[in-house]
Scaffold this motif. Structure first.
Motif, mmCIF file in Angstrom:
data_model
loop_
_atom_site.group_PDB
_atom_site.id
_atom_site.type_symbol
_atom_site.label_atom_id
_atom_site.label_comp_id
_atom_site.label_asym_id
_atom_site.label_seq_id
_atom_site.Cartn_x
_atom_site.Cartn_y
_atom_site.Cartn_z
ATOM 1 N N PRO A 119 -4.521 6.415 12.897
ATOM 2 C CA PRO A 119 -3.598 5.301 12.818
ATOM 3 C C PRO A 119 -2.678 5.422 11.624
ATOM 4 O O PRO A 119 -2.808 6.367 10.850
ATOM 5 C CB PRO A 119 -4.544 4.099 12.643
ATOM 6 C CG PRO A 119 -5.690 4.670 11.881
ATOM 7 C CD PRO A 119 -5.869 6.076 12.403
ATOM 8 N N GLY A 120 -1.782 4.438 11.430
ATOM 9 C CA GLY A 120 -0.846 4.515 10.324
ATOM 10 C C GLY A 120 -1.517 4.487 8.974
ATOM 11 O O GLY A 120 -0.942 4.900 7.979
ATOM 12 N N GLY A 121 -2.756 3.997 8.912
ATOM 13 C CA GLY A 121 -3.450 3.882 7.645
ATOM 14 C C GLY A 121 -4.144 5.141 7.194
ATOM 15 O O GLY A 121 -4.810 5.146 6.163
ATOM 16 N N GLN A 122 -4.019 6.230 7.936
ATOM 17 C CA GLN A 122 -4.647 7.459 7.487
ATOM 18 C C GLN A 122 -4.067 7.887 6.152
ATOM 19 O O GLN A 122 -2.895 7.665 5.866
ATOM 20 C CB GLN A 122 -4.432 8.570 8.515
ATOM 21 C CG GLN A 122 -5.245 8.373 9.780
ATOM 22 C CD GLN A 122 -5.009 9.508 10.738
ATOM 23 O OE1 GLN A 122 -4.586 10.572 10.352
ATOM 24 N NE2 GLN A 122 -5.293 9.270 12.001
ATOM 25 N N VAL B 179 0.862 -1.180 0.000
ATOM 26 C CA VAL B 179 0.000 0.000 0.000
ATOM 27 C C VAL B 179 0.901 1.233 0.000
ATOM 28 O O VAL B 179 1.792 1.354 0.823
ATOM 29 C CB VAL B 179 -0.958 0.027 1.212
ATOM 30 C CG1 VAL B 179 -2.066 -0.990 1.050
ATOM 31 C CG2 VAL B 179 -0.212 -0.216 2.514
ATOM 32 N N GLU B 180 0.680 2.117 -0.947
ATOM 33 C CA GLU B 180 1.522 3.304 -1.066
ATOM 34 C C GLU B 180 1.046 4.448 -0.176
ATOM 35 O O GLU B 180 1.828 5.298 0.201
ATOM 36 C CB GLU B 180 1.560 3.770 -2.525
ATOM 37 C CG GLU B 180 2.137 2.731 -3.469
ATOM 38 C CD GLU B 180 2.228 3.252 -4.887
ATOM 39 O OE1 GLU B 180 2.568 4.434 -5.061
ATOM 40 O OE2 GLU B 180 1.951 2.477 -5.818
ATOM 41 N N ASN B 181 -0.232 4.465 0.132
ATOM 42 C CA ASN B 181 -0.824 5.626 0.788
ATOM 43 C C ASN B 181 -0.947 5.415 2.290
ATOM 44 O O ASN B 181 -2.006 5.566 2.881
ATOM 45 C CB ASN B 181 -2.200 5.899 0.174
ATOM 46 C CG ASN B 181 -2.716 7.271 0.557
ATOM 47 O OD1 ASN B 181 -1.948 8.182 0.814
ATOM 48 N ND2 ASN B 181 -4.019 7.409 0.598
ATOM 49 N N ARG B 182 0.181 5.014 2.928
ATOM 50 C CA ARG B 182 0.178 4.818 4.378
ATOM 51 C C ARG B 182 1.446 5.371 4.981
ATOM 52 O O ARG B 182 2.505 5.347 4.363
ATOM 53 C CB ARG B 182 0.067 3.337 4.737
ATOM 54 C CG ARG B 182 -1.289 2.741 4.430
ATOM 55 C CD ARG B 182 -1.450 1.377 5.051
ATOM 56 N NE ARG B 182 -1.424 1.442 6.509
ATOM 57 C CZ ARG B 182 -2.062 0.558 7.279
ATOM 58 N NH1 ARG B 182 -2.753 -0.419 6.746
ATOM 59 N NH2 ARG B 182 -1.987 0.659 8.592
ATOM 60 N N MET B 183 1.323 5.847 6.201
ATOM 61 C CA MET B 183 2.488 6.321 6.928
ATOM 62 C C MET B 183 3.280 5.145 7.474
ATOM 63 O O MET B 183 4.512 5.113 7.391
ATOM 64 C CB MET B 183 2.045 7.229 8.073
ATOM 65 C CG MET B 183 3.168 7.989 8.719
ATOM 66 S SD MET B 183 3.809 9.282 7.650
ATOM 67 C CE MET B 183 2.531 10.522 7.865
ATOM 68 N N HIS B 184 2.596 4.171 8.032
ATOM 69 C CA HIS B 184 3.244 2.960 8.533
ATOM 70 C C HIS B 184 2.192 1.861 8.662
ATOM 71 O O HIS B 184 0.987 2.113 8.532
ATOM 72 C CB HIS B 184 3.938 3.202 9.878
ATOM 73 C CG HIS B 184 3.005 3.636 10.977
ATOM 74 N ND1 HIS B 184 2.189 2.755 11.657
ATOM 75 C CD2 HIS B 184 2.753 4.859 11.512
ATOM 76 C CE1 HIS B 184 1.493 3.417 12.572
ATOM 77 N NE2 HIS B 184 1.802 4.701 12.495
#
Length: 344
Positions: free
Chosen positions: A217-220, A159-164
């Motif tokens: 969360p990291g998925g924002q 997934v490219e669109n995640r911080m972590h």
């Protein structure tokens, strides 16, 4: 796979691997979070929560990608994995040599059987991928390596669109093996680990001290210009890009920014769009939205105050920008993350 569990310890040992041409911030950024957590806990009259160390192929100085050397406390083979809580593998220009080193790749694979948490920063994810540790897992990495990872390791849920991808609950990520995106995302990963270990209050205090947003969360969605402001940008824009996040209430019109960058408006618009892939107006709106997100997550602030502090002026302007970027209203965003917001 069962997640390894260390015997109860009052102090967690956080270890980061260093290698020649490592990205220095990938190492120092996360470790600074844990060191700052110790300082914050001391201010509260509590004992420290972390020991931090850097390890490498050999103990001693390690050359970073910009020339400064980092001192490795221990050699990799000397590390007692039974005493380590978290191992991090950073990224940098030297990562391709590291991921082609069978001894290092095998070591990380073996470490995952013993160490409760194994994570990567930036392109360090390629080492975990080479070890097969990310197969069947959600993972991310620096945007410039995503296509390569997708092609080389099709078994990874990239997934490219995640911080972590760290999530202590395991519901939206992984508590054992996890990754983070480019450079400063390693700090966000460290803040997430800190929050899981010491609670949100300590993590928020450290984030404020480091002038960071506590992203969760990291998925924002990663609309943050704080994450990748200078990638591909020319030296002509560097000073402006560093200045913008702290001056969101200033006049950020095309003419004003062009003057600050020392260009005509037409040239500035052309260079900015070429280097950043966004028009100046779109870029400014993105960082204002990101700043607003951070304020809303911190809580105890009204929508009107957020709009003013982030340069939107009016709450309706903020609401429209939120819908454009996040498909949600500021009020709904705050409520979704459990923040109490004062009336508009």
């Amino acid at each position: 796979m069962t997640i390894p569990v260390l015997p109860h310890k009052t102090v967690r040992q956080m270890a980061c691997y260093a290698f020649d041409n490592v990205m220095s911030l990938d190492v120092t950024g996360p470790l600074q979070v844990f060191a700052s957590a110790n300082e914050e806990l001391a201010r509260q009259g509590q004992r420290r929560a972390y020991d931090v160390l850097v390890f490498a192929e050999q103990s001693g100085p390690v050359q970073t990608s910009f020339g400064v050397r980092i001192f490795a406390d221990q050699a990799r083979d000397e590390l007692d994995l039974t005493q380590i809580d978290t191992v991090l593998i950073p990224g940098g220009d030297g990562i391709d040599r590291v991921r082609r080193n069978p001894a290092v790749v095998s070591w990380f694979q073996a470490a995952s059987d013993v160490v409760p948490r194994v994570g990567s920063v930036c392109s360090g994810a390629l080492v975990l991928a080479a070890a097969g540790m990310l197969d069947g897992r959600v993972a991310t990495t620096h945007w410039s390596r995503c296509d390569e990872m997708r092609a080389s390791y099709p078994g990874i849920g990239l997934v490219e669109n995640r911080m972590h991808t760290y999530d202590p609950t395991g519901l939206d990520g992984d508590a054992h093996i996890f990754t983070s995106a480019g450079v400063t995302a390693g700090i966000d990963l460290a803040l997430a680990l800190l929050e899981a270990d010491c609670g949100r209050t300590v993590a928020l205090a450290v984030a404020r001290r480091l002038v960071m947003f506590l992203k969760r969360p990291g998925g924002q969605a990663q609309f943050s210009a704080y994450l990748t402001p200078a990638i591909g940008a020319s030296g002509q824009l560097a000073g402006l890009l560093e200045w913008l996040p702290a001056n969101l209430q200033a006049d950020l019109s095309l003419d004003a920014m062009a003057a600050r960058a020392g260009m005509s408006p037409r040239t500035f618009s052309r260079v900015f769009t070429r280097d950043l892939g966004l028009t100046p107006a779109r870029y400014v709106e993105r960082i204002r939205v990101e700043a607003a997100r951070g304020l809303l997550q911190a809580g105890d602030i009204s929508i009107s105050q957020v709009a003013r502090l982030c340069g939107f002026g009016h709450p309706e302007t903020l609401r429209r920008a939120f819908h454009r970027h996040l498909s949600i209203s500021p009020q709904d965003y705050a409520e979704r993350f459990g923040v109490t917001v004062l009336p508009v």
